[in-house]
Design a protein around this motif. Structure first.
Motif, PDB file in Angstrom:
ATOM      1  N   LYS A   5       0.686  -1.261  -0.112  1.00  0.00           N
ATOM      2  CA  LYS A   5      -0.040   0.053  -0.027  1.00  0.00           C
ATOM      3  C   LYS A   5       0.941   1.189   0.020  1.00  0.00           C
ATOM      4  CE  LYS A   5      -3.794   2.181   2.557  1.00  0.00           C
ATOM      5  NZ  LYS A   5      -4.771   2.068   3.601  1.00  0.00           N
ATOM      6  N   THR A   6       2.017   1.149   0.849  1.00  0.00           N
ATOM      7  CA  THR A   6       2.871   2.194   0.988  1.00  0.00           C
ATOM      8  C   THR A   6       3.429   2.525  -0.663  1.00  0.00           C
ATOM      9  OG1 THR A   6       3.455   2.036   3.049  1.00  0.00           O
ATOM     10  CG2 THR A   6       5.088   3.291   1.777  1.00  0.00           C
ATOM     11  N   ALA A   7       4.136   1.410  -1.321  1.00  0.00           N
ATOM     12  CA  ALA A   7       4.510   1.468  -2.635  1.00  0.00           C
ATOM     13  C   ALA A   7       3.662   2.217  -3.646  1.00  0.00           C
ATOM     14  CB  ALA A   7       4.922   0.185  -3.044  1.00  0.00           C
ATOM     15  N   ALA A   8       2.367   1.443  -3.448  1.00  0.00           N
ATOM     16  CA  ALA A   8       1.221   2.037  -4.394  1.00  0.00           C
ATOM     17  C   ALA A   8       0.933   3.652  -3.976  1.00  0.00           C
ATOM     18  CB  ALA A   8      -0.012   1.576  -4.265  1.00  0.00           C
ATOM     19  N   GLY A   9       0.994   4.291  -2.972  1.00  0.00           N
ATOM     20  CA  GLY A   9       0.896   5.497  -2.691  1.00  0.00           C
ATOM     21  C   GLY A   9       1.871   6.395  -3.084  1.00  0.00           C
ATOM     22  N   ILE A  10       2.964   5.849  -2.922  1.00  0.00           N
ATOM     23  CA  ILE A  10       4.083   6.699  -3.377  1.00  0.00           C
ATOM     24  C   ILE A  10       3.993   6.754  -5.062  1.00  0.00           C
ATOM     25  CG2 ILE A  10       6.584   6.600  -3.749  1.00  0.00           C
ATOM     26  CD1 ILE A  10       6.728   5.357  -0.776  1.00  0.00           C
ATOM     27  N   ALA A  40       5.367  15.329  -9.573  1.00  0.00           N
ATOM     28  CA  ALA A  40       5.445  14.737  -7.947  1.00  0.00           C
ATOM     29  C   ALA A  40       4.683  15.625  -7.154  1.00  0.00           C
ATOM     30  CB  ALA A  40       6.614  14.517  -7.483  1.00  0.00           C
ATOM     31  N   ASN A  41       3.841  15.294  -6.463  1.00  0.00           N
ATOM     32  CA  ASN A  41       2.953  16.024  -5.219  1.00  0.00           C
ATOM     33  C   ASN A  41       3.627  15.604  -3.775  1.00  0.00           C
ATOM     34  OD1 ASN A  41       1.342  17.130  -3.351  1.00  0.00           O
ATOM     35  ND2 ASN A  41      -0.562  16.588  -4.486  1.00  0.00           N
ATOM     36  N   VAL A  45       2.823  12.559  -0.885  1.00  0.00           N
ATOM     37  CA  VAL A  45       3.924  11.652  -0.778  1.00  0.00           C
ATOM     38  C   VAL A  45       3.923  11.442   0.634  1.00  0.00           C
ATOM     39  CG1 VAL A  45       6.134  10.895  -1.100  1.00  0.00           C
ATOM     40  CG2 VAL A  45       4.796  11.863  -3.090  1.00  0.00           C
ATOM     41  N   LYS A  46       4.337  13.116   1.433  1.00  0.00           N
ATOM     42  CA  LYS A  46       4.442  12.849   2.628  1.00  0.00           C
ATOM     43  C   LYS A  46       3.464  12.089   3.611  1.00  0.00           C
ATOM     44  CE  LYS A  46       7.540  16.927   2.298  1.00  0.00           C
ATOM     45  NZ  LYS A  46       7.626  18.379   2.977  1.00  0.00           N
ATOM     46  N   GLU A  47       2.206  12.330   3.010  1.00  0.00           N
ATOM     47  CA  GLU A  47       1.105  11.704   3.630  1.00  0.00           C
ATOM     48  C   GLU A  47       0.826  10.360   3.756  1.00  0.00           C
ATOM     49  OE1 GLU A  47      -0.903  13.309   5.870  1.00  0.00           O
ATOM     50  OE2 GLU A  47       0.423  15.113   5.644  1.00  0.00           O
ATOM     51  N   VAL A  48       1.699   9.547   2.681  1.00  0.00           N
ATOM     52  CA  VAL A  48       1.516   8.073   2.612  1.00  0.00           C
ATOM     53  C   VAL A  48       2.000   7.439   3.829  1.00  0.00           C
ATOM     54  CG1 VAL A  48       2.540   6.028   1.077  1.00  0.00           C
ATOM     55  CG2 VAL A  48       1.871   8.396   0.229  1.00  0.00           C
ATOM     56  N   ASP A  49       1.362   6.576   4.203  1.00  0.00           N
ATOM     57  CA  ASP A  49       1.740   5.689   5.643  1.00  0.00           C
ATOM     58  C   ASP A  49       3.076   5.151   5.377  1.00  0.00           C
ATOM     59  OD1 ASP A  49       1.364   4.395   8.123  1.00  0.00           O
ATOM     60  OD2 ASP A  49       1.091   2.640   6.813  1.00  0.00           O
ATOM     61  N   GLY A  50       3.982   5.451   6.353  1.00  0.00           N
ATOM     62  CA  GLY A  50       5.440   5.016   6.036  1.00  0.00           C
ATOM     63  C   GLY A  50       6.543   5.773   5.717  1.00  0.00           C
ATOM     64  N   VAL A  51       6.002   7.080   4.990  1.00  0.00           N
ATOM     65  CA  VAL A  51       6.882   8.092   4.641  1.00  0.00           C
ATOM     66  C   VAL A  51       7.038   9.102   5.662  1.00  0.00           C
ATOM     67  CG1 VAL A  51       7.194   9.941   2.972  1.00  0.00           C
ATOM     68  CG2 VAL A  51       6.106   7.672   2.106  1.00  0.00           C
TER      69      VAL A  51
END
Length: 455
Positions: A5-10, A40-41, A45-51
């Motif tokens: 999910k983290t990879a997909a969000g990034i 790139a937003n 990207v910062k809001e993605v879980d794990g980033v």
């Protein structure tokens, strides 16, 4: 963390698959080369879980994740290219500066080897300690087996670097590994006889200077970089039905002699010259070097360009068995630990205290400073200055006392066995790192306001 999910969000927020020209990762960051960074937003990207954070340095779009980055990278790689192979887009990366290309290449080549280098280094330190304590007799079967296990990564470094360099430069990893292995074959080494480096032989009438390539860094990287152009040409022009035989045959016939005759000696002498220059500077003024490296290492890390120094440390360890620079990076890490302790003792905000203590534990166990660096110190200029001063003071002592490590490792409590060289080295190492922690804690406490919060 759900890695997929983290990879997909990034991927979704950096412009999708079509915006990726290259990708790699280091110990804590997913490093992307984007065709158009404006797509790139950053905030998304910062809001993605794990980033943890986003950094744009060295021509790369760097996404700070932490020690879980290899798992995220694996999922990201599958999303970008289902078969797991990244095809380099040279045209898309053509606008990248030469220095940025060098930094990103160094990062991509060495990052996969860090666990092997660190684990081997710690094993070597523990083995030295066991001998000093009389637990294991030097020369015994137990000692030889463990010594071989700890030193194999350094002896066969050309093979390992050939593999990772090939993945970076777009050549066949397995043919590249064979090129590296050819340089270590016993029959090749026997050509040097008792003369060693500089012995002469000939290849089809061409005078050839022989070198011992075990534990070397520069020669094989230069060789595989050159090979990548030959490999891409062969892959494009050789018929598909003949590639299985022709590509590896021509590659070995051309690249092994060229490496031995031209690239290898140049690489060996270049690597030795760089290492000798750095070591000469340290010998001339260990105090000044300690101040600059101990205080400035966090700055290099924040820019993501510290990878340019790592090969020098690795070369020193593999060639001489010790390194002066690595202890100074410890000073930086322990300064961050001290500063975080100071924040924990002064702050009242529970989130800030928790984040600071998490940073202390993380660095002490894994030597990863980026989460604390970006999550707390960079946001507060006084705290960032506090850890720089603490690292500089501790580094000054380590440099002045000529403290060394016997392995290339990242600075943490768990990697302290790398200081096991002699009693004086251990004691001075403890003192120097203790200075970094204490100065960092005091300044961190002074520069923290009780009402500060985790931004």
């Amino acid at each position: 963390m759900d890695f997929k999910k983290t990879a997909a969000g990034i991927l979704e927020n950096v412009g999708g698959v079509e915006n990726i020209s290259n990708m790699t990762h280091c110990a804590t960051r997913l490093r992307l080369n984007l065709k158009d960074q404006s797509k790139a937003n950053d905030e998304a990207v910062k809001e993605v879980d794990g980033v943890v954070n986003v950094v744009k340095k060295a021509g790369q779009y760097q996404i700070l994740i932490g020690t879980e980055v290899p798992h995220v990278y694996d999922e990201f790689e599958q999303l970008v290219k289902g078969n797991g192979q990244i095809v380099l887009d040279d045209e898309a990366a053509s606008d990248e500066s030469l220095m940025s290309k060098i930094f990103s290449s160094i990062s991509a080549i060495f990052a996969p080897l860090l666990p092997a280098l660190a684990g081997s280094g710690i094993l070597r330190g523990l083995l030295i300690l066991a001998v000093q304590l009389g637990i294991i007799n030097e020369g015994s079967g137990t000692y030889v087996i463990l010594f071989s296990a700890s030193m194999a990564v350094f002896y066969f470094l050309p093979v390992l670097l050939a593999f990772t360099a090939a993945r970076r430069f777009g050549a066949s990893p397995y043919i590249s590994a064979l090129i590296g292995a050819a340089l270590l074959h016993p029959d090749f080494l026997s050509l040097m006889g008792s003369t060693g480096n500089g012995a002469m032989t000939s290849f089809m009438g061409i005078p050839t200077v022989l070198m011992n390539y075990n534990s070397t860094v520069v020669p094989i990287i230069l060789s595989i970089w050159a090979f990548s152009y030959l490999y891409k040409w062969l892959d494009k022009h050789v018929p598909e039905t003949l590639k299985l035989v022709i590509v590896p045959l021509v590659s070995l016939i051309i690249m092994v002699p060229i490496t031995v005759i031209v690239i290898g000696p140049i690489g060996v002498y270049t690597g030795e010259a760089i290492a000798n220059l750095v070591n000469w500077l340290i010998e001339r003024s260990g105090l000044l070097t300690g101040i600059l490296v101990g205080g400035g290492w966090s700055v290099l890390v924040s820019f993501g360009v510290h990878w340019a120094v790592n090969p020098i440390m690795i070369n020193n360890i593999s060639q001489y068995g010790f390194d002066y620079i690595c202890p100074l990076t410890f000073a930086c890490n322990f300064a961050v630990i001290g500063t975080a302790i100071g924040v924990y003792l002064k702050a009242r905000d529970s989130k800030l205290k928790s984040f600071a203590m998490t940073g202390v534990v993380t660095i002490a166990l894994s030597a990863i400073i980026e989460p604390t660096l970006f999550g707390m110190l960079v946001k507060n200029k006084k705290l960032f200055l506090a850890q720089i001063i603490a690292g500089a003071v501790g580094g000054a002592y380590l440099g002045l006392m000529k403290v060394v490590t016997n392995a290339f490792v990242f600075g943490s409590v768990t990697t302290f066995p790398s200081f096991i060289v002699n009693n004086a080295n251990i004691i001075n190492g403890i003192i120097g790192l203790g200075i970094s922690v204490i100065v960092g804690a005091v300044l961190g406490y002074v520069f923290t306001n009780k009402e500060d919060k985790l931004a």
